[in-house]
Design a protein around this motif. Structure first.
Motif, short mmCIF file in Angstrom:
data_model
loop_
_atom_site.label_atom_id
_atom_site.label_comp_id
_atom_site.label_asym_id
_atom_site.label_seq_id
_atom_site.Cartn_x
_atom_site.Cartn_y
_atom_site.Cartn_z
N ILE A 24 -23.93 5.57 -3.20
CA ILE A 24 -23.52 4.49 -4.16
C ILE A 24 -22.42 4.99 -4.84
O ILE A 24 -21.47 3.97 -5.03
N VAL A 25 -22.12 5.95 -5.51
CA VAL A 25 -21.09 6.38 -6.12
C VAL A 25 -19.95 6.43 -5.32
O VAL A 25 -18.75 5.99 -5.78
N THR A 26 -20.01 6.92 -4.03
CA THR A 26 -18.70 6.78 -3.12
C THR A 26 -18.53 5.32 -2.93
O THR A 26 -17.11 5.14 -3.00
N LYS A 27 -19.31 4.56 -2.89
CA LYS A 27 -19.12 2.87 -2.75
C LYS A 27 -18.25 2.39 -3.79
O LYS A 27 -17.25 1.66 -3.54
N ILE A 28 -18.69 2.66 -4.97
CA ILE A 28 -17.96 2.37 -6.14
C ILE A 28 -16.64 2.82 -6.27
O ILE A 28 -15.69 1.95 -6.34
N LEU A 29 -16.38 3.97 -5.91
CA LEU A 29 -15.11 4.49 -5.95
C LEU A 29 -14.09 3.96 -4.74
O LEU A 29 -12.88 3.77 -4.89
N SER A 30 -14.74 3.23 -3.83
CA SER A 30 -14.16 2.77 -2.56
C SER A 30 -13.55 1.37 -2.95
O SER A 30 -12.52 1.00 -2.39
N GLU A 31 -14.18 0.78 -3.92
CA GLU A 31 -13.58 -0.31 -4.45
C GLU A 31 -12.81 -0.16 -5.49
O GLU A 31 -13.10 -0.13 -6.92
N ARG A 32 -11.56 -0.22 -5.38
CA ARG A 32 -10.36 0.37 -6.31
C ARG A 32 -10.46 -0.48 -7.73
O ARG A 32 -10.40 -0.05 -8.75
N GLU A 33 -10.48 -1.93 -7.40
CA GLU A 33 -10.36 -2.87 -8.45
C GLU A 33 -11.77 -2.45 -9.27
O GLU A 33 -11.77 -2.26 -10.64
N LEU A 34 -12.93 -2.49 -8.76
CA LEU A 34 -14.03 -2.12 -9.41
C LEU A 34 -14.11 -0.70 -10.18
O LEU A 34 -14.41 -0.65 -11.41
N ALA A 35 -13.73 0.12 -9.34
CA ALA A 35 -13.57 1.57 -10.08
C ALA A 35 -12.50 1.67 -11.29
O ALA A 35 -12.74 2.15 -12.29
N LEU A 291 -25.99 -6.45 -4.00
CA LEU A 291 -26.94 -7.20 -5.13
C LEU A 291 -26.13 -7.03 -6.41
O LEU A 291 -26.43 -8.09 -7.11
N CYS A 292 -25.33 -5.91 -6.74
CA CYS A 292 -24.77 -5.97 -8.02
C CYS A 292 -23.79 -7.08 -8.22
O CYS A 292 -23.31 -7.30 -9.32
N TRP A 293 -22.63 -7.19 -7.00
CA TRP A 293 -21.85 -7.90 -7.20
C TRP A 293 -21.34 -9.19 -6.49
O TRP A 293 -20.60 -9.85 -6.66
N GLU A 294 -22.45 -9.37 -5.59
CA GLU A 294 -22.21 -10.34 -4.53
C GLU A 294 -23.31 -11.48 -4.46
O GLU A 294 -22.88 -12.55 -4.08
N VAL A 295 -24.27 -11.02 -4.40
CA VAL A 295 -25.45 -12.24 -4.32
C VAL A 295 -25.51 -12.93 -5.54
O VAL A 295 -25.51 -12.46 -6.64
N THR A 296 -25.96 -14.15 -5.34
CA THR A 296 -26.07 -15.14 -6.23
C THR A 296 -27.46 -14.63 -6.92
O THR A 296 -28.47 -14.54 -6.34
N PRO A 297 -27.63 -14.94 -8.26
CA PRO A 297 -28.83 -14.37 -9.18
C PRO A 297 -29.90 -15.35 -8.46
O PRO A 297 -29.89 -16.25 -8.25
N PRO A 298 -31.40 -14.49 -8.61
CA PRO A 298 -32.29 -15.41 -8.42
C PRO A 298 -32.36 -16.41 -9.59
O PRO A 298 -32.19 -16.40 -10.63
#
Length: 348
Positions: A24-35, A291-298
């Motif tokens: 999960i941390v690796t994925k966060i770091l790969s999203e440069r703007e997010l990081a 789920l954190c940044w793309e899916v429409t909230p329920p």
């Protein structure tokens, strides 16, 4: 580097040194703007032993402000102390509000029952009780408009899920995973000496994950009823079976399969069936990010529980309101939460 005032939010990942946590941390770091625009707080039990997380963070972009925090989920005092410190930092402006709270940490022991110093069965305390305390305390620091809480679930929470028969029949002859909060909390249920080998530990793990899914439901309902917190969304994720260190307390045969064969076979299986039984930590980390940044909230008051990228209905017991309320009340007594400990209006 963005200043604390310019940062959009804080991301908290528990169990960040584990297989899925470090992915999960690796994925966060790969999203440069997010990081670059979010602060990362990555919790582990012992920072000195967090070699996998440290390796990942060695490759973090310079723009990513991050910290490794020690928090022992097997200690109520440790969770309470960590949450209180984080609340003070957010209130002081040292950290931006929490945009994503990812409750990933988990514990499983198939060989024996371990009791915490607080007097609770460790699987239940780590997988349920610590999360209840942490969430309730951190609500005051959540981004009340865009905040998302993601809890890692498991198919083992559903006694009727056919995936539980992979490699055995641990639930054969059983019709419930919830004998009552006290039985689970005090380690009086599915004891190692009751017969069944690793089945006994699997059932305890499944019951603890059931409690975690119950928490997701109950939290979603209560947040939906709170005018100040109703925009905070709650998600659950079944990440499938992955190669991770959670199996280190399993027998040798299972360790060989999980740690030896699965890393080789899982990428092929994910390619053939992305939401199938066996997945890579990379795939499940992508699902957490989604789920954190793309899916429409329920809808407000509702939980969205996903199996990978597919929406999945939770178990019949997880949807039982009476059982959920019983568990919620027992948890409040166990953590000895006072009114000033949470901003949730209908917390009792």
């Amino acid at each position: 580097m963005a200043s604390s005032e310019e940062r959009k939010g804080t991301i908290i990942v528990t169990g960040a040194n584990g297989g899925l946590g470090s992915a999960i941390v690796t994925k966060i770091l790969s999203e440069r703007e997010l990081a670059a625009t979010h602060s990362g707080l990555y919790t582990v039990r012992k920072a000195a032993n967090a070699s996998a997380l440290k390796t990942v963070l060695n490759g973090a972009p310079q723009s990513h402000k991050h910290e490794i925090l020690e928090m022992d989920l097997g200690s109520i005092a440790s969770v309470r102390d960590t949450a209180a410190k984080l609340n003070r930092r957010v209130a002081a402006g040292d950290l931006p509000p929490i945009r994503a709270l990812i409750l990933n940490a988990a514990y499983q022991d198939s060989e024996e029952i371990k009791m915490s110093d607080d007097g609770y069965e460790m699987t239940w305390q780590v997988n349920y009780l610590a999360n209840q305390l942490l969430v309730l305390m951190l609500l005051q620091s959540m981004d009340a408009t865009h905040g998302r809480i993601v809890v890692i679930g498991s198919w083992s929470h559903d006694i009727d899920d056919k995936r539980n028969t992979n490699g055995g029949e641990p639930y054969k002859g059983w019709d419930s995973l919830y004998p009552g909060a006290e039985e689970l909390a005090k380690g009086g249920w599915s004891k190692p000496d009751s017969g069944g080998g690793w089945y006994t530990g699997y059932r305890r793990y499944g019951a603890s994950k059931l409690c975690a899914v119950m928490l997701m439901h109950e939290l979603a309902v209560r947040l939906g009823q709170d005018p100040d917190l109703s925009n905070i969304a709650v998600f659950g994720l079944d990440p499938g079976a992955m190669s991770s260190d959670i199996t280190r307390r399993r027998g040798l045969g299972m360790k060989v399969i999980i740690k030896g064969l699965m890393p080789v076979l899982a990428p092929i299986m994910v390619y053939a069936n992305p939401n199938g039984t066996f997945r890579t930590t990379r795939k499940s980390a992508q699902d957490v990010h989604r789920l954190c940044w793309e899916v429409t909230p329920p809808p407000k008051g509702k939980l969205l529980y996903a199996n990978g990228t597919d929406e999945l209905e939770t178990s019949r017991e997880a949807r039982d309101e009476e059982k959920r309320k019983d568990l919620w009340k027992y948890g409040l007594e166990a953590i000895q939460l006072k009114h000033e400990g949470t901003v949730l209006k209908n917390w009792q």
